[in-house]
Design a protein around this motif. Structure first.
Motif, PDB file in Angstrom:
ATOM      1  N   GLN A 178       0.781  -1.514   0.094  1.00 35.51           N
ATOM      2  CA  GLN A 178       0.069  -0.174   0.078  1.00 35.51           C
ATOM      3  C   GLN A 178       0.508   1.269  -0.236  1.00 35.51           C
ATOM      4  OE1 GLN A 178      -1.840  -0.974   3.930  1.00 35.51           O
ATOM      5  NE2 GLN A 178      -3.922  -1.450   2.227  1.00 35.51           N
ATOM      6  N   LEU A 179       1.780   1.372   0.834  1.00 29.59           N
ATOM      7  CA  LEU A 179       2.795   2.405   1.046  1.00 29.59           C
ATOM      8  C   LEU A 179       3.817   2.802  -0.478  1.00 29.59           C
ATOM      9  CD1 LEU A 179       4.721   2.021   4.030  1.00 29.59           C
ATOM     10  CD2 LEU A 179       2.634   4.026   4.012  1.00 29.59           C
ATOM     11  N   TYR A 180       4.125   1.901  -1.024  1.00 33.44           N
ATOM     12  CA  TYR A 180       4.340   1.813  -2.287  1.00 33.44           C
ATOM     13  C   TYR A 180       3.999   2.588  -2.955  1.00 33.44           C
ATOM     14  CZ  TYR A 180       9.167  -0.552  -2.090  1.00 33.44           C
ATOM     15  OH  TYR A 180      10.603  -0.573  -2.005  1.00 33.44           O
ATOM     16  N   ALA A 181       2.228   1.018  -3.556  1.00 34.43           N
ATOM     17  CA  ALA A 181       1.347   2.055  -4.408  1.00 34.43           C
ATOM     18  C   ALA A 181       1.533   3.767  -3.926  1.00 34.43           C
ATOM     19  CB  ALA A 181      -0.106   1.751  -3.738  1.00 34.43           C
ATOM     20  N   LEU A 182       1.799   4.406  -2.905  1.00 38.55           N
ATOM     21  CA  LEU A 182       1.199   5.184  -2.752  1.00 38.55           C
ATOM     22  C   LEU A 182       2.472   6.207  -3.534  1.00 38.55           C
ATOM     23  CD1 LEU A 182      -0.336   5.765   0.822  1.00 38.55           C
ATOM     24  CD2 LEU A 182      -1.437   6.864  -0.620  1.00 38.55           C
ATOM     25  N   ALA A 183       3.315   5.294  -3.364  1.00 35.98           N
ATOM     26  CA  ALA A 183       4.188   6.354  -4.275  1.00 35.98           C
ATOM     27  C   ALA A 183       4.485   6.435  -5.587  1.00 35.98           C
ATOM     28  CB  ALA A 183       6.148   5.485  -3.350  1.00 35.98           C
ATOM     29  N   ARG A 184       3.759   5.249  -5.842  1.00 33.34           N
ATOM     30  CA  ARG A 184       3.632   5.511  -7.744  1.00 33.34           C
ATOM     31  C   ARG A 184       2.631   6.535  -7.291  1.00 33.34           C
ATOM     32  NH1 ARG A 184       4.960  -0.151  -6.805  1.00 33.34           N
ATOM     33  NH2 ARG A 184       2.738  -0.330  -6.306  1.00 33.34           N
ATOM     34  N   LEU A 250      -3.866  10.700  -4.388  1.00 31.48           N
ATOM     35  CA  LEU A 250      -3.622   9.524  -3.656  1.00 31.48           C
ATOM     36  C   LEU A 250      -4.183   9.004  -4.249  1.00 31.48           C
ATOM     37  CD1 LEU A 250      -1.107  10.794  -0.764  1.00 31.48           C
ATOM     38  CD2 LEU A 250      -0.524  10.455  -3.625  1.00 31.48           C
ATOM     39  N   GLY A 251      -5.641   9.079  -4.112  1.00 33.13           N
ATOM     40  CA  GLY A 251      -6.488   7.558  -4.001  1.00 33.13           C
ATOM     41  C   GLY A 251      -7.024   7.345  -2.660  1.00 33.13           C
ATOM     42  N   LEU A 252      -6.786   8.252  -1.387  1.00 28.78           N
ATOM     43  CA  LEU A 252      -6.867   7.884  -0.239  1.00 28.78           C
ATOM     44  C   LEU A 252      -8.734   7.968  -0.075  1.00 28.78           C
ATOM     45  CD1 LEU A 252      -3.710   9.200   1.449  1.00 28.78           C
ATOM     46  CD2 LEU A 252      -4.950   6.523   0.754  1.00 28.78           C
ATOM     47  N   ASN A 253      -9.173   6.823   0.951  1.00 28.76           N
ATOM     48  CA  ASN A 253     -10.700   7.283   1.363  1.00 28.76           C
ATOM     49  C   ASN A 253     -10.739   8.462   2.628  1.00 28.76           C
ATOM     50  OD1 ASN A 253     -11.895   5.566  -1.032  1.00 28.76           O
ATOM     51  ND2 ASN A 253     -11.634   3.785   0.278  1.00 28.76           N
ATOM     52  N   SER A 254     -10.658   9.151   2.252  1.00 27.14           N
ATOM     53  CA  SER A 254     -10.666  10.235   2.900  1.00 27.14           C
ATOM     54  C   SER A 254     -10.416  11.319   3.507  1.00 27.14           C
ATOM     55  CB  SER A 254      -9.119  10.273   4.623  1.00 27.14           C
ATOM     56  OG  SER A 254      -8.211  11.205   3.512  1.00 27.14           O
ATOM     57  N   ASP A 255     -11.088  12.123   4.190  1.00 25.61           N
ATOM     58  CA  ASP A 255     -11.514  13.466   3.666  1.00 25.61           C
ATOM     59  C   ASP A 255     -10.238  14.845   3.197  1.00 25.61           C
ATOM     60  OD1 ASP A 255     -13.432  13.929   5.086  1.00 25.61           O
ATOM     61  OD2 ASP A 255     -12.606  13.773   7.194  1.00 25.61           O
TER      62      ASP A 255
END
Length: 323
Positions: A178-184, A250-255
């Motif tokens: 998941q962290l690598y996905a955030l970096a990409r 970054l595609g995060l499900n958050s505010d």
């Protein structure tokens, strides 16, 4: 022929003249007096007074009493003087004894002071040696700290930080994938192409449980990729001033919250960077940034930049006049 001189005539005195001259018993004509013995007795006869024996004895007694009084007075005077001299001598002896004690005490104090002076001199020498040793140790420590800082800077020269990245849902464990996905995802947004081997490591810094976001560290395989990511993030924010980098990209499900991409610094450099930012705000400096682990400030666009190496350096920078 020889001259015959006649003897001078003796003037005769009358009875009246005799009385006035107190010569009443003399014969007015001495030459006529036949009894020369009577004449001689009349001429040489004097009336002698007899001395009173009683008066002589009284005077002698008075003189003897006066002498005795004088002697007694002199004896008393000498006795008093001797007594005063004795007291004076006793006082002198006491003063001399006290002076001797004071002199002995002063001698003892002087010896103690000399001993203390020697100890102080030795202590000063020891302190000087310790200060010199401390100065050498401070220099060595500064050198070691500088070497450690350079070493840590070399370790971090390929790393960046993404700050204020929201966490996953509470209780869920975040994986490396998941962290690598955030970096990409970040590289895709910034149009920087990354291969799988270009990212050496990704990790999230630990934070408090109640914190909703924290910082993610990304280590690249080389400094070129790091520089590209940093430059691209600055250009992106310039192109999108109303929609800068944020968590939704970054595609995060958050505010939706803003995120910040910056160079990763050592602990000392990070603290110094904070102080430099505070300095620039309080002294109306326009620019404060980092480059390859270095901290730089700049007064305005036309001023030269200043590399900040220590906290004491900030205190020596001349502040602008506020008058």
């Amino acid at each position: 022929m020889p001259l015959n001189r006649t003897p001078p005539s003796i003037p005769t005195l009358s009875n009246t003249d005799c009385i006035s001259e107190n010569l009443c018993q003399s014969d007015p004509n001495l030459s006529l007096t036949s009894d020369h013995s009577v004449l001689s007795e009349q001429i040489t006869q004097r009336i002698k007074r007899k001395r009173s024996t009683k008066q002589y004895d009284t005077t002698s007694d008075n003189l003897t009493g006066f002498k005795n009084e004088i002697k007694d007075f002199i004896k008393d005077l000498i006795s008093n003087q001797n007594a005063r001299l004795d007291r004076f001598e006793n006082h002198i002896m006491e003063i001399k004894s006290q002076y001797t004690k004071i002199e002995d005490s002063n001698s003892s104090i002087e010896k103690s002071m000399n001993h203390m002076s020697d100890q102080l001199t030795s202590l000063e020498n020891n302190i000087s040696a310790l200060e010199k040793e401390r100065s050498n140790m401070v220099s060595q420590i500064s050198l070691i700290e500088e070497k450690m800082e350079n070493f840590e800077r070399n370790l971090l020269k390929t790393s960046i930080e993404i700050r204020n990245v929201p966490k996953l849902s509470q209780g869920a464990r975040e994986t490396k994938e998941q962290l690598y996905a955030l970096a990409r995802s970040l590289s895709t947004i910034l149009n920087v192409e990354l291969k799988g081997s270009d990212i050496r490591d990704v990790m999230r810094y630990p934070s408090k449980k109640e914190a909703k976001s924290s910082t993610i560290s990304i280590e690249f395989s080389n400094t070129l990729l790091k520089t590209r990511i940093l430059q691209a993030s600055k250009e992106y924010n310039k192109r999108n001033p109303s929609d800068k980098l944020n968590s939704s990209l970054l595609g995060l499900n958050s505010d939706k919250v803003p995120i910040y991409v910056a160079e990763k610094l050592s602990a000392n450099s990070n603290r110094l960077f904070y102080m430099a930012r505070s300095f620039t705000k309080s002294n109306n400096y326009l620019f404060c940034w980092t480059s390859e682990g270095r901290i730089l400030i700049k007064k305005d666009t036309n001023s030269p930049y200043i590399v900040v190496k220590s906290e004491s350096q900030l205190e020596t920078i001349v502040k602008p006049n506020t008058a």
